[in-house]
Structures are given as structure tokens and as C-alpha cells.
Design a protein around this motif. Sequence first.
Motif, PDB file in Angstrom:
ATOM      1  N   TRP A  34       0.851  -1.189   0.000  1.00 18.55           N
ATOM      2  CA  TRP A  34       0.000   0.000   0.000  1.00 18.55           C
ATOM      3  C   TRP A  34       0.885   1.235   0.000  1.00 18.55           C
ATOM      4  O   TRP A  34       1.724   1.407   0.886  1.00 18.55           O
ATOM      5  N   GLU A  35       0.682   2.090  -0.969  1.00 25.04           N
ATOM      6  CA  GLU A  35       1.562   3.239  -1.157  1.00 25.04           C
ATOM      7  C   GLU A  35       1.482   4.268  -0.031  1.00 25.04           C
ATOM      8  O   GLU A  35       2.388   5.071   0.142  1.00 25.04           O
ATOM      9  N   VAL A  56      -0.815  -9.017  -1.100  1.00 19.35           N
ATOM     10  CA  VAL A  56      -1.945  -8.355  -1.749  1.00 19.35           C
ATOM     11  C   VAL A  56      -1.407  -7.163  -2.524  1.00 19.35           C
ATOM     12  O   VAL A  56      -0.737  -6.294  -1.959  1.00 19.35           O
ATOM     13  N   ILE A  57      -1.707  -7.150  -3.808  1.00 20.88           N
ATOM     14  CA  ILE A  57      -1.322  -6.048  -4.683  1.00 20.88           C
ATOM     15  C   ILE A  57      -2.613  -5.497  -5.256  1.00 20.88           C
ATOM     16  O   ILE A  57      -3.343  -6.203  -5.939  1.00 20.88           O
ATOM     17  N   GLY A  58      -2.905  -4.258  -4.954  1.00 20.05           N
ATOM     18  CA  GLY A  58      -4.162  -3.660  -5.395  1.00 20.05           C
ATOM     19  C   GLY A  58      -4.153  -3.293  -6.862  1.00 20.05           C
ATOM     20  O   GLY A  58      -3.148  -3.461  -7.568  1.00 20.05           O
ATOM     21  N   PRO A  59      -5.261  -2.758  -7.319  1.00 19.77           N
ATOM     22  CA  PRO A  59      -5.389  -2.354  -8.720  1.00 19.77           C
ATOM     23  C   PRO A  59      -4.613  -1.074  -9.003  1.00 19.77           C
ATOM     24  O   PRO A  59      -4.171  -0.384  -8.077  1.00 19.77           O
ATOM     25  N   GLU A  60      -4.467  -0.750 -10.264  1.00 14.58           N
ATOM     26  CA  GLU A  60      -3.868   0.526 -10.618  1.00 14.58           C
ATOM     27  C   GLU A  60      -4.701   1.628  -9.982  1.00 14.58           C
ATOM     28  O   GLU A  60      -5.923   1.581  -9.999  1.00 14.58           O
TER      29      GLU A  60
END
Length: 73
Positions: A34-35, A56-60
Motif C-alpha cells: 500500500w503506497e 496483496v497487490i491492489g489495482p492501478e
Amino acid sequence: MRGCRAVVPTVAAPSSLPDWLAGRDQDSLLLCLWEREPVSLAERLPARAPSRAAVVIGPEGGLADDEVAALQA
């Protein structure tokens, strides 16, 4: 160039976050990329390597605040 991994990680098909959370392995380390996380990843990692981890890698465009809250719960 190729890596020398002994084990290739499993990559799951995309799914909704609520569905994934309901079925995830509760014993694995959960990492959310999470950025806006104020703490570095190095500070979050346990001292000992876990036997399993889920990333977990979120969407663009990033994860919504409610999604991050669900992951932190």
C-alpha cells in the motif's frame, strides 16, 4: 538471466477482496503493498521467515481506505 528458485509461488486468479479474505489461509503472513503505509516493509516483517505468505497487490490507482481497513482487521 534466470532465477534459481527451488519453489515457484502460486499466483491466484483475481477475485474480490471480501471473497479472498473469507477463504484465505489464516496461518500465512499477510503483506499488503500500500503506497500510503507510513511504516516501511522492513519494519513490518517478522524476525523469522514465515513458512507461507500472501501478498496483496491492489489495482492501478491503489487500494481504497475501506479495503486497507479490511486487510488490517
